[in-house]
Design a protein around this motif. Structure first.
Motif, PDB file in Angstrom:
ATOM      1  N   CYS A 192      38.872  32.473  48.504  1.00 22.97           N
ATOM      2  CA  CYS A 192      39.349  33.493  49.441  1.00 22.97           C
ATOM      3  C   CYS A 192      40.290  34.468  48.742  1.00 22.97           C
ATOM      4  N   ALA A 193      41.138  33.955  47.851  1.00 27.62           N
ATOM      5  CA  ALA A 193      42.084  34.820  47.136  1.00 27.62           C
ATOM      6  C   ALA A 193      41.346  35.843  46.286  1.00 27.62           C
ATOM      7  N   VAL A 194      40.298  35.408  45.585  1.00 32.80           N
ATOM      8  CA  VAL A 194      39.540  36.328  44.732  1.00 32.80           C
ATOM      9  C   VAL A 194      38.702  37.275  45.577  1.00 32.80           C
ATOM     10  N   ALA A 195      38.130  36.761  46.678  1.00 37.13           N
ATOM     11  CA  ALA A 195      37.292  37.604  47.537  1.00 37.13           C
ATOM     12  C   ALA A 195      38.091  38.730  48.176  1.00 37.13           C
ATOM     13  N   PHE A 196      39.373  38.478  48.483  1.00 36.71           N
ATOM     14  CA  PHE A 196      40.227  39.493  49.103  1.00 36.71           C
ATOM     15  C   PHE A 196      40.911  40.391  48.067  1.00 36.71           C
ATOM     16  N   ALA A 197      40.690  40.121  46.784  1.00 37.73           N
ATOM     17  CA  ALA A 197      41.439  40.829  45.746  1.00 37.73           C
ATOM     18  C   ALA A 197      41.008  42.279  45.584  1.00 37.73           C
ATOM     19  N   GLY A 198      39.814  42.625  46.071  1.00 37.70           N
ATOM     20  CA  GLY A 198      39.348  44.006  45.933  1.00 37.70           C
ATOM     21  C   GLY A 198      38.832  44.298  44.535  1.00 37.70           C
ATOM     22  N   ILE A 199      38.791  45.590  44.190  1.00 39.95           N
ATOM     23  CA  ILE A 199      38.312  46.000  42.876  1.00 39.95           C
ATOM     24  C   ILE A 199      39.237  45.428  41.800  1.00 39.95           C
ATOM     25  N   PRO A 200      38.682  44.821  40.754  1.00 38.97           N
ATOM     26  CA  PRO A 200      39.539  44.260  39.696  1.00 38.97           C
ATOM     27  C   PRO A 200      40.463  45.306  39.088  1.00 38.97           C
ATOM     28  N   GLN A 201      41.643  44.841  38.715  1.00 41.13           N
ATOM     29  CA  GLN A 201      42.657  45.730  38.158  1.00 41.13           C
ATOM     30  C   GLN A 201      42.154  46.489  36.937  1.00 41.13           C
ATOM     31  N   MET A 202      41.275  45.878  36.164  1.00 43.25           N
ATOM     32  CA  MET A 202      40.803  46.504  34.935  1.00 43.25           C
ATOM     33  C   MET A 202      40.028  47.787  35.193  1.00 43.25           C
ATOM     34  N   ILE A 258      31.302  48.156  31.700  1.00 46.88           N
ATOM     35  CA  ILE A 258      30.517  48.939  32.659  1.00 46.88           C
ATOM     36  C   ILE A 258      31.114  50.330  32.802  1.00 46.88           C
ATOM     37  N   GLY A 259      32.421  50.418  32.947  1.00 47.59           N
ATOM     38  CA  GLY A 259      33.073  51.725  32.974  1.00 47.59           C
ATOM     39  C   GLY A 259      33.295  52.262  34.371  1.00 47.59           C
ATOM     40  N   TRP A 260      34.436  52.899  34.539  1.00 48.88           N
ATOM     41  CA  TRP A 260      34.788  53.474  35.837  1.00 48.88           C
ATOM     42  C   TRP A 260      33.814  54.566  36.247  1.00 48.88           C
ATOM     43  N   GLU A 261      33.330  55.345  35.281  1.00 47.34           N
ATOM     44  CA  GLU A 261      32.462  56.466  35.638  1.00 47.34           C
ATOM     45  C   GLU A 261      31.186  56.007  36.323  1.00 47.34           C
ATOM     46  N   HIS A 262      30.743  54.755  36.036  1.00 48.84           N
ATOM     47  CA  HIS A 262      29.561  54.227  36.713  1.00 48.84           C
ATOM     48  C   HIS A 262      29.902  53.636  38.071  1.00 48.84           C
ATOM     49  N   LEU A 263      31.157  53.246  38.238  1.00 47.51           N
ATOM     50  CA  LEU A 263      31.596  52.659  39.500  1.00 47.51           C
ATOM     51  C   LEU A 263      31.948  53.716  40.534  1.00 47.51           C
ATOM     52  N   LYS A 264      32.514  54.825  40.097  1.00 39.26           N
ATOM     53  CA  LYS A 264      33.133  55.807  40.999  1.00 39.26           C
ATOM     54  C   LYS A 264      32.230  56.227  42.168  1.00 39.26           C
ATOM     55  N   PRO A 265      30.948  56.541  41.949  1.00 33.72           N
ATOM     56  CA  PRO A 265      30.137  56.977  43.100  1.00 33.72           C
ATOM     57  C   PRO A 265      29.715  55.831  44.013  1.00 33.72           C
ATOM     58  N   HIS A 266      29.927  54.569  43.601  1.00 37.78           N
ATOM     59  CA  HIS A 266      29.387  53.442  44.360  1.00 37.78           C
ATOM     60  C   HIS A 266      30.439  52.357  44.559  1.00 37.78           C
ATOM     61  N   ILE A 267      31.615  52.739  45.028  1.00 43.56           N
ATOM     62  CA  ILE A 267      32.712  51.780  45.139  1.00 43.56           C
ATOM     63  C   ILE A 267      32.372  50.675  46.133  1.00 43.56           C
ATOM     64  N   ASP A 268      31.816  51.021  47.293  1.00 42.18           N
ATOM     65  CA  ASP A 268      31.499  50.009  48.297  1.00 42.18           C
ATOM     66  C   ASP A 268      30.429  49.051  47.795  1.00 42.18           C
ATOM     67  N   LEU A 269      29.427  49.589  47.091  1.00 45.01           N
ATOM     68  CA  LEU A 269      28.386  48.737  46.523  1.00 45.01           C
ATOM     69  C   LEU A 269      28.981  47.794  45.488  1.00 45.01           C
ATOM     70  N   LYS A 270      29.888  48.327  44.674  1.00 42.52           N
ATOM     71  CA  LYS A 270      30.506  47.498  43.644  1.00 42.52           C
ATOM     72  C   LYS A 270      31.332  46.384  44.268  1.00 42.52           C
ATOM     73  N   ARG A 271      32.042  46.709  45.321  1.00 43.97           N
ATOM     74  CA  ARG A 271      32.861  45.705  45.993  1.00 43.97           C
ATOM     75  C   ARG A 271      31.965  44.600  46.572  1.00 43.97           C
ATOM     76  N   PHE A 272      30.828  45.017  47.118  1.00 44.93           N
ATOM     77  CA  PHE A 272      29.877  44.040  47.668  1.00 44.93           C
ATOM     78  C   PHE A 272      29.316  43.142  46.570  1.00 44.93           C
ATOM     79  N   ILE A 273      28.989  43.729  45.422  1.00 43.76           N
ATOM     80  CA  ILE A 273      28.431  42.948  44.313  1.00 43.76           C
ATOM     81  C   ILE A 273      29.469  41.970  43.775  1.00 43.76           C
ATOM     82  N   LEU A 274      30.741  42.394  43.706  1.00 39.50           N
ATOM     83  CA  LEU A 274      31.794  41.510  43.217  1.00 39.50           C
ATOM     84  C   LEU A 274      31.927  40.276  44.101  1.00 39.50           C
TER      85      LEU A 274
END
Length: 610
Positions: free
Chosen positions: A437-447, A38-54
């Motif tokens: 719970c561990a995965v839900a609290f993990a935030g944006i994936p390290q990758m 997907i790429g960081w450049e597509h995530l950057k403007p929508h971090i909160d949306l991405k976190r919600f989708i994850l």
């Protein structure tokens, strides 16, 4: 009849394939975010949306798995990814824990190397401590020129720096420093496995908690806040606790002493562990208390009086001066940021199991008091190294709390208050909820962070600037903007704007450095005025590339300066390595091949499940 049976069989097969692809896709998306496809450049403007989708993907996949399990639990573990997960838990400890350790080490190390190459490391904390380590390895014992030639114990008491500095006696490569320290910190996963297995006498239980630690965000944030020795305390504390459980007294005390050498505030963690062992009538607890007392005696009698500096911007004891002045402003700082949010982020990933641990107040009490009652906001953040040390106590208490609720302690009388939790905990449900719970609290994936930093590191401007900075000879004294110091740290005389204390041995040298390197993108008004002052002294601009400008002291090293500018001109004309592009292309091809093979594997598994 055969035709009808065939149609039903085909429908069942198609349904199995769909269910397995859907559940696997939800799990992989929640864990990796499909980055860098997907790429960081597509995530950057929508971090909160991405976190919600994850989180939504993980939640939807979990509910779907629960539905499939309730409908046909016998067939559930024949489906993917549950079948592979079950097989993974059946592997030997050496393979399963080793795989988790290697994956964690590889992702964290990749993130650090990419971060440094993207110029996302700065003076604090990497540039500061890297210069101390390099200087110590080259004859300047734990002295920081950034503070004007003072001993680093003016800032913090960290004798472990003298040990880590040996890395630079054999190499000047920062990646080796990252690899060694990350390798040590990542052993926390092994220590947690050993503690959990020893406590519960279950390999599966130990592996469960190892996976939870893998996703624990405060622990990961500490590692990626380059570089702070406090993060090294976690594995030492965990192994100290494990050796205490096994009654290996000498190994336990040695581990605790190593933990204390990482930073002065680790005394709170060790003191809590000592009280915890004493509450369980374990004599090793008295050794922990004695180690704490000895450390404090050395710190208060020898270190603090001999290394205290009156012009330091803040005294360590001011963190608690609101207890003595009773000013409303001081107490308001205790609530900023919100302590309840801090507790939620620290204990939430483990379902607050820490507070079901018998005697948790002994184990966690001193450390929580330190974090929650100080007026320094950093102690209530999870975005840096400040939870290092506390992380280990969270892991230990969560393991103990889980065992208490699930009846893993043999011979313990049931507690009527927790009957409903015990009933739930005796099923696999509590373990599954813990992983969720561990995965839900993990935030944006390290990758995604790796992808972001590779994006910046691949830019020609960044690559040329780093080569220019690292080509400056180490005998030059350099005054630089904070952002640039991380690539200038391997020299005895490195200074940063407005960081040198008054009346220090190197104050005059800091006012007349050989070179001044300015970050034009982050140039404050006071830095502009400082540059004007240097220009009035005769400093001249000798190089401009990208967002950095280099000024030279008049008649510093004229012949060498000419050679340097020639080298810099060569760097300007050198081809840039587009390694991020190559990385992403190879990764995409790998994912395409792996996805194709996985699809056929799913079809095969679906036939077995049908």
């Amino acid at each position: 009849m055969k035709t009808t049976t065939s149609v039903i069989g085909n429908q069942s097969l198609i349904k199995n394939i769909f269910i397995q692809i859907f559940l696997t896709a939800c799990l992989l998306f929640a864990v990796t975010g499909f980055s860098p496809l997907i790429g960081w450049e597509h995530l950057k403007p929508h971090i909160d949306l991405k976190r919600f989708i994850l989180i939504s993907a993980l939640a939807v996949g979990s509910f779907a798995a629960c539905f499939v399990f309730a409908k046909d639990r016998n067939r559930f573990f024949l489906l993917e990814p549950m079948h592979s997960i079950k097989k993974f838990f059946e592997l030997s400890p050496l393979l399963s824990v080793g795989m988790i350790y290697f994956l964690y080490f590889a992702t964290q190390l990749s993130s650090q190397i990419a971060m440094h190459a993207a110029q996302e490391t700065a003076l604090f904390d990497f540039g500061f401590f890297d210069q101390v380590l390099w200087s110590s390895a080259h004859g300047h014992s734990l002295v920081t020129s950034v503070r004007g030639g003072l001993h680093v114990f003016v800032e913090h008491f960290k004798p472990i720096l003298a040990v880590v500095a040996w890395i630079y006696k054999f190499t000047n490569n920062e990646s080796i420093l990252f690899a060694v320290t990350t390798g040590v910190i990542s052993t926390s996963l092994i220590a947690v496995y050993l503690i959990a297995k020893t406590t519960s006498k279950s390999h599966a239980f130990g592996l469960l908690f190892t996976l939870c630690v893998f996703f624990y965000q405060p622990f990961r944030n500490g590692i990626n806040f380059l570089f702070h020795t406090q993060t090294l305390a976690d594995p030492f504390l965990l192994f100290g606790f494990y050796f205490g459980l096994k009654r290996y007294k000498l190994a336990s005390v040695v581990s605790i002493i190593a933990a204390l050498s990482c930073k002065e505030n680790i005394v709170f963690m060790v003191f809590g562990m000592g009280l915890f062992f004493i509450s369980r009538k374990e004599k090793i607890g008295y050794a922990f208390i004695a180690a704490t007392a000895a450390y404090l005696a050395v710190f208060l009698i020898f270190i603090e009086p001999n290394h205290h500096y009156e012009h330091h911007f803040r005294d360590k004891w001011t963190y608690f001066n609101h207890f003595f002045t009773w000013s409303p402003e001081g107490w308001m700082k205790v609530l900023e940021p919100n302590p309840l949010v801090f507790l939620y982020r620290v204990f939430g990933p483990f379902l607050f199991l820490s507070f079901f641990c018998r005697g948790w107040y002994w184990l966690l009490g001193p450390t929580l008091a330190f974090h929650l009652l100080s007026n320094y906001a950093g102690f209530r953040l999870i975005t840096a190294h400040y939870t290092a040390g506390l992380n280990s106590l969270v892991f230990i208490s969560a393991v103990e709390g889980f065992c208490r609720l699930t009846g893993a302690f043999g011979g313990e009388r049931p507690n009527m208050k927790f009957r409903w939790l015990r009933t739930f905990g005796q099923r696999p449900g509590l373990g599954c909820l813990l992983i969720f719970c561990a995965v839900a609290f993990a935030g944006i994936p390290q990758m995604f962070y790796i992808d972001k930093n590779l994006n910046e590191a691949s830019k020609p401007e960044h690559q040329r600037i780093i080569q220019v900075l690292e080509s400056i000879p180490p005998h030059y004294s350099v005054l630089a903007s904070e952002r640039l110091t991380a690539h200038l740290a391997h020299r005895p005389y490195l200074f940063a704007f407005f960081q040198v204390f008054k009346n220090t041995p190197l104050e005059s040298m800091a006012n007349q450095p050989d070179l001044i390197v300015v970050d034009e993108e982050r140039k404050e008004d006071r830095i502009v005025k400082a540059i004007q002052g240097f220009s009035a002294q005769g400093y001249q601009k000798i190089w401009k590339t990208g967002f950095i400008t280099i000024y030279e002291r008049p008649q510093a090293y004229p012949a060498i300066a000419q050679e340097n500018t020639r080298i810099w001109h060569d760097i300007e004309s050198m081809p840039i390595v587009p390694y991020r592009k190559l990385y992403r292309q190879s990764y995409r091809w790998f994912m395409m091949v792996a996805g194709t093979l996985f699809f056929f594997w799913i079809v095969r598994r679906a036939r077995i499940a049908a």
